[in-house]
Design an enzyme around this catalytic site. Structure first.
Site, PDB file in Angstrom:
ATOM      1  N   SER A 172      -4.010   2.666   4.006  1.00 41.06           N
ATOM      2  CA  SER A 172      -2.691   1.925   2.582  1.00 41.06           C
ATOM      3  C   SER A 172      -1.225   2.933   2.982  1.00 41.06           C
ATOM      4  O   SER A 172      -0.663   2.047   2.613  1.00 41.06           O
ATOM      5  CB  SER A 172      -3.158   1.573   1.600  1.00 41.06           C
ATOM      6  OG  SER A 172      -3.762   0.182   2.340  1.00 41.06           O
ATOM      7  N   LYS A 232       1.634   1.062   4.176  1.00 43.66           N
ATOM      8  CA  LYS A 232       2.187   0.109   3.152  1.00 43.66           C
ATOM      9  C   LYS A 232       4.181   1.269   3.091  1.00 43.66           C
ATOM     10  O   LYS A 232       5.004   0.169   2.291  1.00 43.66           O
ATOM     11  CB  LYS A 232       2.150  -0.237   1.722  1.00 43.66           C
ATOM     12  CG  LYS A 232       1.230  -1.127   2.708  1.00 43.66           C
ATOM     13  CD  LYS A 232       0.064  -1.745   1.286  1.00 43.66           C
ATOM     14  CE  LYS A 232      -1.149  -2.530   2.242  1.00 43.66           C
ATOM     15  NZ  LYS A 232      -2.589  -2.295   1.541  1.00 43.66           N
ATOM     16  N   SER A 284      -1.187  -2.993  -4.136  1.00 41.44           N
ATOM     17  CA  SER A 284      -1.770  -2.473  -2.028  1.00 41.44           C
ATOM     18  C   SER A 284      -2.299  -3.905  -1.605  1.00 41.44           C
ATOM     19  O   SER A 284      -3.302  -3.428  -0.925  1.00 41.44           O
ATOM     20  CB  SER A 284      -2.599  -1.015  -2.719  1.00 41.44           C
ATOM     21  OG  SER A 284      -3.302  -0.168  -1.291  1.00 41.44           O
TER      22      SER A 284
END
Length: 402
Positions: free
Chosen positions: A78, A81, A143
């Protein structure tokens, strides 16, 4: 800590006076002569994270202070991102999207990244819109994979098209060993980055889009009836930490990019492929503490202040003041500031016209024969072209002395 310290006696400056090299003295930073130099201590080895790859980077210069396997391709999970945030901020700046755009949580985004999946999600209702800014906070703080997909579809039409944008911006930032396939970081063939590239990405977001970066310090965010906490536990543990992003998949392990600022010094740590949430948090904290303990940041020159004067041929004025467009900061081992050697390289001949802000040369700051940081040297004012007779006279002088 003070950003100024006396002791930089002179600067080797290649100037344009009839093509000869002339040494000029750099202006001594004010109000620093009374500050005693800190004791130079040997820098001990850094704490070694339990991770596949890790790095500690100085924000001011982008220099790596410590690391292991920093250019080894790994799954970014993640932390991907952060790149998605960068693209969104860049597209906002370019006027292609707006903060109050209504972003649809499509069925594809909901099915691929929503509550029914194994990954983290934001909780926005399927087939209903939400303001872009809210959707982005759902992606950053919670997230949310679903929010990342919805944002990608809104900005570029599809995840694939958005990934192409991600790769274009990554190249512009200077990420050399990174390839993005999706906006969220779930496992995908060819979706890789490195500890160094991710640190450079975090540095770019902080530098270029501080407002977008500020979302990363939000500790919790609510969507409908669901409130979720930021997964970066350093936000609660260390008040100097103000971002940036966690990541976890079974394949990638536990990952954390963290950034902290203490005084005027900022560091960025990246830990990839750790064994647990506790381990990545503890290791990141240890790296940051080590960096702040054994390294220090100084401002050598502020933005817009004269640091040299350059001869100008065929100009309405005979010289131009040179300086820096941005403050020149350097991070180095504590106690070694007086051993720095700043060098200014400028062209042998400078001919008018000269535009304000025009790059004239380069300032390099050396320590032990290595470049710690370098920045463009620019003209602090414009110099128009002189009249016909002065230009002719200077032409004769330049020919005579050639």
């Amino acid at each position: 800590m003070s950003l100024r310290l006396a002791g930089l006696a002179s600067v080797a400056c290649l100037t344009a006076t009839l093509g000869l090299a002339v040494a000029q003295t750099a202006p001594t930073p004010a109000a620093a002569a009374t500050r005693p130099a800190s004791e130079a201590l040997p820098v001990p080895p850094p704490p070694k994270p339990v991770a596949k790859a890790w790095v500690l980077m100085d924000f001011a210069s982008g220099n790596v202070l410590a690391g292991e396997n920093i250019d080894m391709p790994v799954e970014p999970a993640s932390i991907t991102k952060v790149m998605t945030s960068y693209v969104i901020a860049a597209e906002l700046k370019g006027g292609k999207i707006k903060r109050d755009d209504q972003v649809m949580m499509t069925e594809n985004a909901w099915r691929s990244g929503g509550a029914g999946t194994d990954g983290s999600y934001s909780g926005f209702e399927v087939n209903k819109p939400a303001p872009l800014e809210m959707m982005e906070k759902g992606m950053v703080v919670q997230s949310g994979n679903d929010a990342a997909i919805a944002l990608a579809e809104h900005v570029a039409g599809s995840e694939q098209a958005f990934a192409a944008l991600m790769n274009q911006y990554a190249k512009r930032i200077g990420l050399k060993n990174t390839h993005w396939v999706n906006p969220h970081g779930l496992p995908a063939e060819g979706h890789v980055s490195t500890a160094r590239d991710l640190a450079l990405l975090g540095r770019a977001l902080i530098r270029d889009f501080p407002e977008a970066y500020s979302y990363n310090k939000i500790k919790e965010f609510t969507v409908g009836p669901i409130t979720q906490s930021n997964r970066n536990r350093l936000l609660w543990r260390d008040p100097s930490v103000d971002g940036i992003k966690t990541g976890h998949t079974n394949a990638a392990g536990y990952c954390l990019m963290a950034s902290a600022q203490r005084g005027d010094q900022r560091l960025i740590s990246v830990v990839m492929g750790s064994t647990s949430d506790d381990q990545r948090t503890n290791d990141s904290q240890a790296l940051l503490n080590w960096g702040f303990r054994f390294f220090e940041t100084h401002q050598l020159y502020p933005a817009g202040k004269q640091v040299a004067v350059q001869k100008v041929w065929k100009g309405a004025q005979d010289q131009v003041r040179l300086g820096l467009a941005q403050p020149l900061l350097v991070t180095l081992p504590r106690g070694r500031y007086q051993q720095l050697k700043p060098v200014m390289d400028v062209p042998a001949t400078l001919i008018a016209p000269v535009a304000k802000g025009q790059r004239i040369g380069t300032v390099r700051v050396m320590l032990d024969g290595k470049v710690l940081v370098q920045r463009p040297l620019v003209a602090l004012e414009a110099v128009e072209e002189a009249g016909f007779f002065k230009r002719l006279w200077h032409e004769l002088l330049m020919w005579w002395n050639s």
